[in-house]
Every structure is written in C-alpha cells, then in structure tokens.
Design a protein around this motif. Structure first.
Motif, mmCIF file in Angstrom:
data_model
loop_
_atom_site.group_PDB
_atom_site.id
_atom_site.type_symbol
_atom_site.label_atom_id
_atom_site.label_comp_id
_atom_site.label_asym_id
_atom_site.label_seq_id
_atom_site.Cartn_x
_atom_site.Cartn_y
_atom_site.Cartn_z
ATOM 1 N N ARG A 14 0.835 -1.204 0.000
ATOM 2 C CA ARG A 14 0.000 0.000 0.000
ATOM 3 C C ARG A 14 0.871 1.257 0.000
ATOM 4 N NH1 ARG A 14 -4.686 0.345 -2.272
ATOM 5 N NH2 ARG A 14 -6.247 -1.055 -1.448
ATOM 6 N N THR A 15 1.940 1.223 0.775
ATOM 7 C CA THR A 15 2.820 2.384 0.831
ATOM 8 C C THR A 15 3.484 2.638 -0.516
ATOM 9 O OG1 THR A 15 3.260 1.951 3.183
ATOM 10 C CG2 THR A 15 4.796 3.384 2.018
ATOM 11 N N GLN A 16 3.913 1.591 -1.192
ATOM 12 C CA GLN A 16 4.517 1.748 -2.506
ATOM 13 C C GLN A 16 3.523 2.280 -3.524
ATOM 14 O OE1 GLN A 16 7.698 1.560 -3.388
ATOM 15 N NE2 GLN A 16 8.166 1.193 -1.219
ATOM 16 N N GLU A 17 2.282 1.838 -3.430
ATOM 17 C CA GLU A 17 1.248 2.353 -4.345
ATOM 18 C C GLU A 17 1.023 3.837 -4.132
ATOM 19 O OE1 GLU A 17 -3.417 1.354 -5.574
ATOM 20 O OE2 GLU A 17 -2.371 0.164 -4.040
ATOM 21 N N LEU A 18 1.020 4.277 -2.870
ATOM 22 C CA LEU A 18 0.873 5.698 -2.585
ATOM 23 C C LEU A 18 2.081 6.483 -3.082
ATOM 24 C CD1 LEU A 18 -0.824 7.907 -1.076
ATOM 25 C CD2 LEU A 18 0.634 7.457 0.901
ATOM 26 N N LEU A 19 3.274 5.945 -2.902
ATOM 27 C CA LEU A 19 4.477 6.634 -3.367
ATOM 28 C C LEU A 19 4.501 6.749 -4.884
ATOM 29 C CD1 LEU A 19 7.202 5.144 -0.990
ATOM 30 C CD2 LEU A 19 6.147 7.401 -0.897
ATOM 31 N N PHE A 27 2.452 9.765 -5.884
ATOM 32 C CA PHE A 27 3.099 11.064 -5.693
ATOM 33 C C PHE A 27 4.324 11.216 -6.597
ATOM 34 C CE2 PHE A 27 0.372 11.336 -2.079
ATOM 35 C CZ PHE A 27 0.275 12.686 -1.780
ATOM 36 N N GLU A 28 5.019 10.126 -6.902
ATOM 37 C CA GLU A 28 6.176 10.228 -7.789
ATOM 38 C C GLU A 28 5.769 10.553 -9.223
ATOM 39 O OE1 GLU A 28 8.065 6.495 -7.295
ATOM 40 O OE2 GLU A 28 8.967 6.988 -5.343
ATOM 41 N N ALA A 29 4.539 10.183 -9.596
ATOM 42 C CA ALA A 29 4.077 10.468 -10.956
ATOM 43 C C ALA A 29 3.679 11.926 -11.141
ATOM 44 C CB ALA A 29 2.887 9.561 -11.302
ATOM 45 N N VAL A 30 3.489 12.669 -10.048
ATOM 46 C CA VAL A 30 3.113 14.081 -10.143
ATOM 47 C C VAL A 30 4.293 14.881 -10.671
ATOM 48 C CG1 VAL A 30 2.272 16.072 -8.857
ATOM 49 C CG2 VAL A 30 1.491 13.778 -8.249
ATOM 50 N N GLU A 31 4.023 15.780 -11.601
ATOM 51 C CA GLU A 31 5.095 16.456 -12.325
ATOM 52 C C GLU A 31 5.719 17.602 -11.545
ATOM 53 O OE1 GLU A 31 3.467 17.634 -16.033
ATOM 54 O OE2 GLU A 31 2.842 15.609 -16.613
ATOM 55 N N THR A 32 4.946 18.350 -10.747
ATOM 56 C CA THR A 32 5.468 19.530 -10.063
ATOM 57 C C THR A 32 5.211 19.430 -8.564
ATOM 58 O OG1 THR A 32 3.407 20.775 -10.329
ATOM 59 C CG2 THR A 32 5.037 20.963 -12.088
ATOM 60 N N ALA A 33 6.004 20.170 -7.791
ATOM 61 C CA ALA A 33 5.832 20.196 -6.336
ATOM 62 C C ALA A 33 4.541 20.901 -5.947
ATOM 63 C CB ALA A 33 7.031 20.889 -5.685
ATOM 64 N N THR A 34 4.105 21.866 -6.749
ATOM 65 C CA THR A 34 2.849 22.557 -6.458
ATOM 66 C C THR A 34 1.672 21.595 -6.548
ATOM 67 O OG1 THR A 34 3.755 24.642 -7.302
ATOM 68 C CG2 THR A 34 1.358 24.452 -7.159
ATOM 69 N N ALA A 35 1.635 20.797 -7.612
ATOM 70 C CA ALA A 35 0.558 19.812 -7.747
ATOM 71 C C ALA A 35 0.651 18.754 -6.655
ATOM 72 C CB ALA A 35 0.622 19.160 -9.127
ATOM 73 N N ARG A 36 1.847 18.450 -6.202
ATOM 74 C CA ARG A 36 2.011 17.467 -5.125
ATOM 75 C C ARG A 36 1.426 17.996 -3.817
ATOM 76 N NH1 ARG A 36 7.165 16.942 -5.740
ATOM 77 N NH2 ARG A 36 6.935 15.601 -7.558
ATOM 78 N N GLU A 37 1.632 19.272 -3.547
ATOM 79 C CA GLU A 37 1.036 19.886 -2.361
ATOM 80 C C GLU A 37 -0.486 19.871 -2.445
ATOM 81 O OE1 GLU A 37 2.421 21.293 0.341
ATOM 82 O OE2 GLU A 37 4.522 21.700 -0.137
ATOM 83 N N GLU A 38 -1.032 20.183 -3.613
ATOM 84 C CA GLU A 38 -2.481 20.187 -3.785
ATOM 85 C C GLU A 38 -3.057 18.780 -3.642
ATOM 86 O OE1 GLU A 38 -4.758 22.955 -4.611
ATOM 87 O OE2 GLU A 38 -3.023 23.803 -3.563
ATOM 88 N N LEU A 39 -2.365 17.785 -4.171
ATOM 89 C CA LEU A 39 -2.829 16.407 -4.049
ATOM 90 C C LEU A 39 -2.838 15.960 -2.595
ATOM 91 C CD1 LEU A 39 -3.615 13.655 -5.267
ATOM 92 C CD2 LEU A 39 -1.168 13.185 -5.548
ATOM 93 N N LEU A 40 -1.792 16.296 -1.843
ATOM 94 C CA LEU A 40 -1.738 15.925 -0.431
ATOM 95 C C LEU A 40 -2.862 16.584 0.344
ATOM 96 C CD1 LEU A 40 -0.353 14.623 1.995
ATOM 97 C CD2 LEU A 40 1.162 16.613 2.113
ATOM 98 N N LEU A 53 -3.450 8.247 -15.540
ATOM 99 C CA LEU A 53 -4.674 7.925 -14.790
ATOM 100 C C LEU A 53 -4.515 6.667 -13.954
ATOM 101 C CD1 LEU A 53 -7.503 8.667 -17.379
ATOM 102 C CD2 LEU A 53 -6.803 10.034 -15.433
ATOM 103 N N ALA A 54 -3.670 5.756 -14.376
ATOM 104 C CA ALA A 54 -3.528 4.487 -13.659
ATOM 105 C C ALA A 54 -3.027 4.679 -12.243
ATOM 106 C CB ALA A 54 -2.595 3.560 -14.424
ATOM 107 N N THR A 55 -2.312 5.785 -11.979
ATOM 108 C CA THR A 55 -1.775 6.011 -10.641
ATOM 109 C C THR A 55 -2.715 6.805 -9.748
ATOM 110 O OG1 THR A 55 -0.641 8.022 -11.386
ATOM 111 C CG2 THR A 55 0.580 5.950 -11.523
ATOM 112 N N LEU A 56 -3.800 7.343 -10.294
ATOM 113 C CA LEU A 56 -4.736 8.136 -9.504
ATOM 114 C C LEU A 56 -5.481 7.249 -8.508
ATOM 115 C CD1 LEU A 56 -6.350 10.624 -12.043
ATOM 116 C CD2 LEU A 56 -4.583 11.075 -10.344
ATOM 117 N N PRO A 57 -5.966 7.831 -7.393
ATOM 118 C CA PRO A 57 -6.761 7.044 -6.446
ATOM 119 C C PRO A 57 -7.981 6.439 -7.130
ATOM 120 C CG PRO A 57 -6.129 9.147 -5.472
ATOM 121 C CD PRO A 57 -5.719 9.202 -6.911
#
Length: 443
Positions: free
Chosen positions: A193-198, A201-214, A429-433
C-alpha cells in the motif's frame, strides 16, 4: 521593563502588536477569550454536537486542542458544550520519513492523544486509496442556521442535562465519547500500500501539484472519518498567517472565486459535515508564544521532499514572501487576512451535480468553453464529436457513441479551472486514487 498594557501591574513578557505589551497572565486570558469569542460570535456549533478536531501535531492545532481541553473542564466558568473527538492523519510515507521515524512520530502523537481522554482516530494516508467514490459527493445539508434555533438547542441541552443528572454523577462532556474509544491504530499499512501511494506522488510532475494532491487526500480522509463516526463538524487549526498564505496561493492557482470557502470561518461545501476554522484570528507569533509559555506539546512533521532548494512550489514561495515582508511591515499578514474577509462564498455554490467540480466540490467557474454537444461528447469520450459514430469495425452501421478508453481529456469538463491545472500535472490515470476514477466514470 515595561508594564502590562492590561493590568498595569505585571511586567510585560511579550509584545503582541506594536504598543501592546502583555504579562503572562493577561496574555493567557487574551488568548482564551479570543478562542471562546470566535465560537460564541458565529454560533455554528450547537450544544451536544459531535465535533471532530483535525490535528496535525503542529503549533496551531496543538494550541486549539489545549483551548478545547480547558473549555470542557469542570471548573470552567462558561464551559463548551460540544462532544469532541480527535483525528490525526499520518503522512510520513510521502514526507520522506523512514519506517523507524514514522513509528516514532506515531508513538509521540498517540501519547498526546491518549492524554486528552477524548476518543481519537489515527488514519494513515495510504487509506485514501480505499476511499469510497461517495466521498466526492456532498451529503444532505442539516439545519445549522444561527439564531433562535441555537437558543432552543441551548435550552434543550440544559434541560436534558438536568434530567439525566449529569452534575450529580460527576460526568462531563469530555467523558461522553470515551466509551467508544478505538483501539490502537498506530500499526503501519502494508509495504505494498505504501509503494502504491508513493507511485501516485512520484508520478506528479510539479511540487505545487504534489502539495495540492496531499491537501485533497487529507481533506477526504478527515471527511470520511467524520461521516463514518457520526461527527457533524470538523475543527481545523489554520492560523491567521496560514490563512493569509492560502489566500494568495489560491489566487496564484486560479481559485479566486473560492477564497471565501477555502479560508473562511465555515466551509459548507460537503453538505452534511461543516468545516470550522476557530484559530484563524491568531497570528503564528501569538501561537508560538502561547505554546512556549504554557508548555503545549507539539509534533512537527517534515515538509514534502523536493530536489529544489529555492522556490520548490507556489505554496512555499508565497509563504516565504509574506513572512519575509512581515518582518519589515508588521501589518502585512493582517492586511491580507482582512481583505479575504470581504469575499463572498456565493461564487462557490453549485445548484446541481453537473455544475460542481469533481475534486473540490465547488461550482465550475469555466463558462463558454465547453457548451452544447461538444461538452457532452467530450465527457462521454466520443471520437467523432457529433454524438453518433460508426458502430463495429466495418463502419456500415451507425449508433450511439460507445465510451472509449479512459483518458485524461474526458475528466477535464468535470473540473473547475484550478483543478484542471492541477489534474494535468498528476501523471497517468492508472496512478490516480481509484475513488476519483470511479466517480468520474459515474458522472
């Protein structure tokens, strides 16, 4: 040494604003009164309601917890009348913490949560991958208008207390929810599960989008905990400094129409669960002094890891800008905050599902781009764009368009302007929740 501006007798221990020196005792009274006045002025939390406190372990949420603990005490003059619960979201997996560091942080938080005697829930960020699709739909709105209904609720609650003899058997509001105290939930999720979550987040292109996703995943987990446990209100610990940073950040990210619901005292977009921000009048400086003077324990989580040292995201850039400006111009934060107070929540309201953003549940603020049959064709994934296309491989018969394979372009009409910008940077899309994909397919 300067005398206290309030009692005129004690020696000042700190200066909150220019010309406002306070001693420790008067500062504590000022801090407590500010919190109680904010709740009393708005009157959105009714007596006897179950309220979930969303804790991050940081200074603001820890100070909020201390205020609630003291307000529910038996010796408090004007006691708070709601039933509290606590929720902590463990985000160590995406914040770069090792397994040992996560276990240490969870042990510290559980020690703090257990000391409150309130029912608490520890939720791991990995659990967002198992959320139901219904979390992206607003629940039925309840009657929570202040006024006569609030007074009736107070009178009914006092009568109920008298009938049950709450004062005779020594019980208090802080003890009402401890019977359903959950067992220890600090056990970490499985490595898969932890690897799937990582990977998400690793597939997100920018740090701004990563903050918004979190932020989105955290909000949905808190909302799911509140709904499943029967809480109707959620308290969060955003300070005045955090609200000011969020105001300018949302403007930069294209969420100007939704400032009132993103930063206001109340947020009703979820319908059945209201988000309340009682700490939004406190400056970060005031909270830091309060926690230092009165030994409020905190657990600080590391920021999201990034390879860039400067300007890693829009959020960090604006935070550094405002905090740096505040050093030379002490009224900067309060000016931005007061300007945001004048915003109206009306632009964020949606009358039906088709006008509501899939991710943030605010009204779609895109007008004139996808109208008519083009919008429907894009949402259905129609290749021809006319609502009808060739059926079969031979192309001899026509029929209603069959949905094509899932694509990111089919999600765009379901999102507001800001969520579109973020969604384009979230990777494949495959990595999205799964709950996001399922709800998008349903709509």
């Amino acid at each position: 040494p300067r005398p206290c501006v309030k009692c005129k007798q004690g020696t000042a221990a700190l200066i909150i604003r220019l010309g406002d020196p306070f001693c420790r005792g008067c500062f504590r009274e000022y801090f407590v009164h500010k919190f109680r006045a904010m709740l009393g002025k708005n009157r959105v939390i009714f007596p006897g309601e179950k309220v979930l406190l969303a804790l991050s372990g940081g200074p603001a949420s820890s100070a909020m917890l201390r205020q609630v603990q003291e307000g529910l005490g038996r010796e408090t003059a004007k006691r708070l009348r709601f039933i509290p619960g606590l929720v902590y979201i463990d985000e160590g997996a995406v914040r770069g913490q090792s397994l040992a560091q996560r276990e240490q942080s969870l042990a510290q938080m559980e020690t703090l949560l257990q000391a409150t005697t309130f029912p608490y829930y520890v939720v791991h960020l990995e659990e967002a991958l198992e959320l139901p699709a219904s979390i992206l739909r607003p629940g039925p709105e309840g009657s929570s208008e202040p006024g006569s209904s609030y007074k009736e609720a107070v009178e009914g609650f006092i009568q109920q207390q008298r009938q049950e003899g709450a004062g005779d058997d020594g019980t208090s509001l802080s003890d009402l929810g401890t019977q359903d105290m959950p067992s220890s939930t600090a056990r970490l999720p499985t490595p898969a599960r932890t690897q799937e979550l990582l990977r998400l987040f690793e597939a997100v292109e920018t740090a701004t989008a990563r903050e918004e996703l979190l932020q989105m995943l955290r909000t949905h987990l808190i909302l799911q905990t509140a709904r499943s446990r029967g809480y109707v209100k959620v308290m969060t610990g955003e300070s005045c400094t955090r609200v000011a940073v969020k105001l300018l950040t949302n403007l930069a990210l294209g969420r100007g129409a939704f400032l009132a619901v993103d930063t206001g005292f109340t947020d009703n977009r979820h319908g059945d669960v209201m988000v309340v921000r009682p700490m939004r009048e406190y400056m970060a400086k005031e909270i830091a002094f309060y926690n230092h003077f009165f030994d409020v324990p905190t657990v600080i989580a590391p920021p999201l890891p990034t390879k860039r040292r400067e300007k890693p995201s829009v959020h960090r850039l604006i935070e550094r800008f405002l905090v740096g400006l505040q050093e030379d111009f002490p009224s900067t934060i309060s000016t931005v905050y007061r300007t945001g107070e004048k915003m109206s929540p009306a632009p964020a309201k949606a009358s039906c599902e088709s006008e509501r953003c899939l991710l943030c549940l605010c009204a779609l603020d895109i007008a004139g781009e996808e109208n008519g049959c083009c919008q429907g064709a894009s949402a259905r994934g129609c290749v021809c764009g006319q609502g009808r296309c060739q059926a079969g491989t031979g192309g001899t018969a026509e029929g209603p368009c069959a949905p094509r394979a899932e694509s990111k372009a089919a999600f765009i009409p379901l999102l507001c302007y800001s969520c579109r910008l973020t969604f384009k940077e979230l990777g494949p899309l495959a990595t999205l929740p799964p709950y996001v994909r399922h709800e998008a397919q349903r709509r």
